[in-house]
Design a protein around this motif. Structure first.
Motif, PDB file in Angstrom:
ATOM      1  N   SER A 588       0.820  -1.222   0.000  1.00 36.36           N
ATOM      2  CA  SER A 588       0.000   0.000   0.000  1.00 36.36           C
ATOM      3  C   SER A 588       0.850   1.267   0.000  1.00 36.36           C
ATOM      4  O   SER A 588       0.338   2.364  -0.240  1.00 36.36           O
ATOM      5  CB  SER A 588      -0.926   0.002   1.222  1.00 36.36           C
ATOM      6  N   ASP A 589       2.134   1.142   0.275  1.00 32.12           N
ATOM      7  CA  ASP A 589       3.007   2.316   0.292  1.00 32.12           C
ATOM      8  C   ASP A 589       3.214   2.853  -1.127  1.00 32.12           C
ATOM      9  O   ASP A 589       3.207   2.080  -2.093  1.00 32.12           O
ATOM     10  CB  ASP A 589       4.379   1.953   0.882  1.00 32.12           C
ATOM     11  N   PRO A 590       3.443   4.154  -1.276  1.00 31.80           N
ATOM     12  CA  PRO A 590       3.786   4.707  -2.597  1.00 31.80           C
ATOM     13  C   PRO A 590       5.091   4.093  -3.111  1.00 31.80           C
ATOM     14  O   PRO A 590       6.087   4.027  -2.377  1.00 31.80           O
ATOM     15  CB  PRO A 590       3.939   6.205  -2.319  1.00 31.80           C
ATOM     16  N   LEU A 591       5.078   3.635  -4.350  1.00 29.33           N
ATOM     17  CA  LEU A 591       6.238   2.987  -4.967  1.00 29.33           C
ATOM     18  C   LEU A 591       6.635   3.743  -6.221  1.00 29.33           C
ATOM     19  O   LEU A 591       5.782   4.279  -6.939  1.00 29.33           O
ATOM     20  CB  LEU A 591       5.936   1.530  -5.312  1.00 29.33           C
ATOM     21  N   TYR A 592       7.938   3.734  -6.521  1.00 28.98           N
ATOM     22  CA  TYR A 592       8.460   4.416  -7.701  1.00 28.98           C
ATOM     23  C   TYR A 592       9.505   3.514  -8.355  1.00 28.98           C
ATOM     24  O   TYR A 592      10.174   2.722  -7.698  1.00 28.98           O
ATOM     25  CB  TYR A 592       9.084   5.767  -7.329  1.00 28.98           C
TER      26      TYR A 592
END
Length: 619
Positions: A588-592
């Motif tokens: 659920s964390d923002p990923l890049y």
């Protein structure tokens, strides 16, 4: 005779060994025995060569068992034979010898060597006698012309080479060896602090730069000069003060041999070369400035290549290329290297064979190496008792969560069972020493384990987990600790973290490696925690990372978190984070993700994740 003596007791014990169900090991006994005999013969031949070199006239190039001595020997034995092919250029062994002699004399001028020296001079660390008049004249000439002052290099000083693969690279390396100077190979991708760290670690006194790298190195030049380095360029430059053209200085020298005592090592502990991470045999070497997967087999066909050296990534690049005619009409019979994954191995041999693969395992700084001399697919070597008698090593149980070996109630390490991953360690002794790392002595402390099997013993810790199967074959399992491998290079997570921590909007950083389907090794991933009231500046982060880290060390993925979990001893939980991966449908964390074609970190959407798995997104 040696082989028969070793085989006789085994034949007598054969009935007992069969009863003990040791046939899986015994079936490979002939191959183990043959390799052991070859290894002993090689060891004996090397000792004979060393004795012959030590007894030669110190003033002749035949003295001193070294890289310089071996090249001079081959130049006499195979003077007209082609030593090197680079594009359209060809060089014989005699030409290589003469070119390196000129380079050696250019470096000897920087050593204030005038051709003197006493008969029987003991080695390269002793300054040759000389008046110093030649160096004084050079300094006067430099001052009169406004050019850079001539460097003064002490015997055994280190000269770093920041050059691409080329014949000139080899001539300078060989010339430095002949002049009694150490060479440091510096990766051409390094810039800023990683570059300065390498130069400080090896104690470099001079640096040779490729002219084509000067533009990207311009921000580093003040720091390089502040270190007191003399800067040479491997070719003319017109816009940079304080440098001199080393190749022009080399061309002005005569090509006569230099005395062998200048390069003769005093003992095994003498430093020959610094490698920041990979002898001459009498073969022809084909050198290419940059690897090209699409042209590889055409090059092999054109130059009638019979043996090539690989890393695991290289073979994967080749099997992913579209078919071409040259891949079947080549003369390659043997591929030697390390890191070839089992699935790629099978595809490689099936498509490009018939050819033999010799997979190896070793570390530049280590005291242990293995060879898959049987050709067993996926193995890096064997753990036969014969091999371990010549090159001793052990696999011990290791706790991946604590990062430490598992010890029993007596405080000793525990050997693994067949099929169980274990930490590869090797005893440190006079015969197999651990020479350590350049720089501070404490850098080597973590690589040594004490009281492994007996009180007071010392073992080298390779930092690698291997598995030994029921037949005695060794297979690489994984890397331990804070280091992983990507694009054929070792990446230290602590060094990457230090670069990230220099950004003022980041509060915490955890660097680790993640497995990417279809890729060799592990790709770097950074878990980031922002400082209060700060925003993630992806553009600044990308510029900072690309300027301060070589391409292979730049994390491919970012994960933004509110906090980072630690163990009870306040260590970052790298293993758990690595196991969680980078799937946006799971996390659920923002990923890049680092899109190399765009040159930016972009949100890792489900669409980009799918493109990455299919190979459409290049990382």
């Amino acid at each position: 005779m040696v082989g028969l003596l070793l085989l006789l007791p085994l034949l007598l014990l054969l009935p007992l060994l069969l009863k003990l169900d040791l046939w899986p090991q015994l079936r490979w006994l002939p191959a183990d025995l043959a390799f052991a005999v070859r290894a002993l013969r090689c060891k004996r031949a090397l000792r004979a060569r060393a004795r012959a070199a030590a007894s030669a006239d110190p003033q002749s190039p035949d003295s001193g068992c070294s890289l310089a001595w071996r090249l001079a020997q081959l130049a006499r034995q195979r003077s007209a034979h082609t030593f090197l092919i680079h594009g359209a250029r060809r060089f014989s062994y005699a030409e290589a010898e003469r070119a390196s002699n000129r380079a050696a004399r250019a470096f000897l001028r920087a050593r204030d060597w005038t051709g003197g020296g006493e008969e029987g001079a003991p080695g390269p660390r002793d300054a040759a006698a000389g008046s110093g008049q030649m160096l004084a004249e050079r300094r006067e000439d430099a001052a009169a012309s406004g050019g850079p002052a001539a460097p003064t290099l002490a015997p055994g000083a280190t000269v770093a080479l920041l050059l691409p693969a080329s014949p000139e690279f080899l001539w300078l390396w060989f010339g430095l060896a002949k002049a009694g100077l150490c060479t440091a190979f510096v990766p051409t991708a390094l810039r800023r602090e990683p570059l300065l760290h390498c130069l400080r670690s090896c104690g470099a006194r001079a640096l040779v730069l490729a002219p084509e790298l000067l533009e990207s190195l311009e921000p580093d030049l003040p720091a390089l000069r502040a270190m007191g380095l003399h800067l040479w360029t491997a070719g003319p430059v017109t816009h940079l003060a304080g440098t001199s053209d080393l190749l022009a200085e080399v061309a002005a020298q005569v090509d006569e041999p230099v005395p062998g005592y200048l390069s003769a090592p005093q003992n095994i502990m003498d430093t020959c070369l610094y490698i920041f991470t990979s002898g001459t045999t009498g073969a022809t070497v084909v050198l290419k400035s940059k690897f090209s997967a699409s042209q590889f087999w055409e090059d092999c066909q054109k130059h009638r290549v019979t043996v090539f050296q690989y890393i695991g990534e290289l073979c994967r690049y080749l099997v992913n290329q579209p078919p071409n005619k040259a891949e079947h009409d080549h003369k390659v019979r043997l591929a030697v290297g390390s890191g070839l994954r089992s699935d790629t191995w099978e595809r490689f041999v099936r498509r490009f064979g018939p050819l033999q693969v010799l997979e190896t395992y070793g570390l530049t700084e280590g005291n242990v190496a293995t060879f898959n001399y049987t050709g067993q697919q996926g193995a890096v070597g064997r753990a036969s008792w014969l091999y371990k008698h010549i090159f001793p090593f052990s696999l011990i149980r290791y706790d991946v969560m604590t990062g430490e070996p598992i010890r029993n109630a007596q405080g000793c390490c525990v050997a693994t069972s067949p099929g169980e991953p274990g930490l590869l360690v090797a005893p440190v002794s006079q015969q197999s020493p651990f020479l350590g790392y350049a720089g501070a002595p404490e850098l080597a402390q973590g690589k040594l384990l004490k009281d492994v099997f007996w009180p007071g013993d010392i073992f080298f810790n390779t930092g690698d987990l291997l598995v030994c199967d029921e037949q005695g074959f060794l297979r690489f399992h994984d890397r331990t600790g804070d280091t992983f491998r990507w694009k054929g290079e070792n990446v230290a997570t602590t060094e990457v973290a230090e670069v990230f921590e220099a950004l003022d909007f980041l509060q915490e950083v955890n660097i680790y490696g993640v497995t990417v389907p279809g890729q060799e090794g592990r790709a770097g991933m950074a878990a980031l925690v922002l400082r209060p009231l700060q925003a993630l500046d992806l553009a600044q982060l990308y510029v900072h990372v690309s300027e301060n880290l070589p391409p292979y060390a730049q994390p491919r993925f970012l994960r933004l978190k509110e906090s980072l979990a630690t163990t009870e001893t306040f260590k970052q939980q790298k293993v758990r984070m690595a196991n969680e991966g980078f799937d946006p449908s799971v996390l659920s964390d923002p990923l890049y993700v680092l899109d190399q074609d765009v040159g930016a970190y972009l949100p890792l959407t489900p669409a980009r994740y799918s493109a990455l798995l299919t190979g459409d997104l290049r990382i």
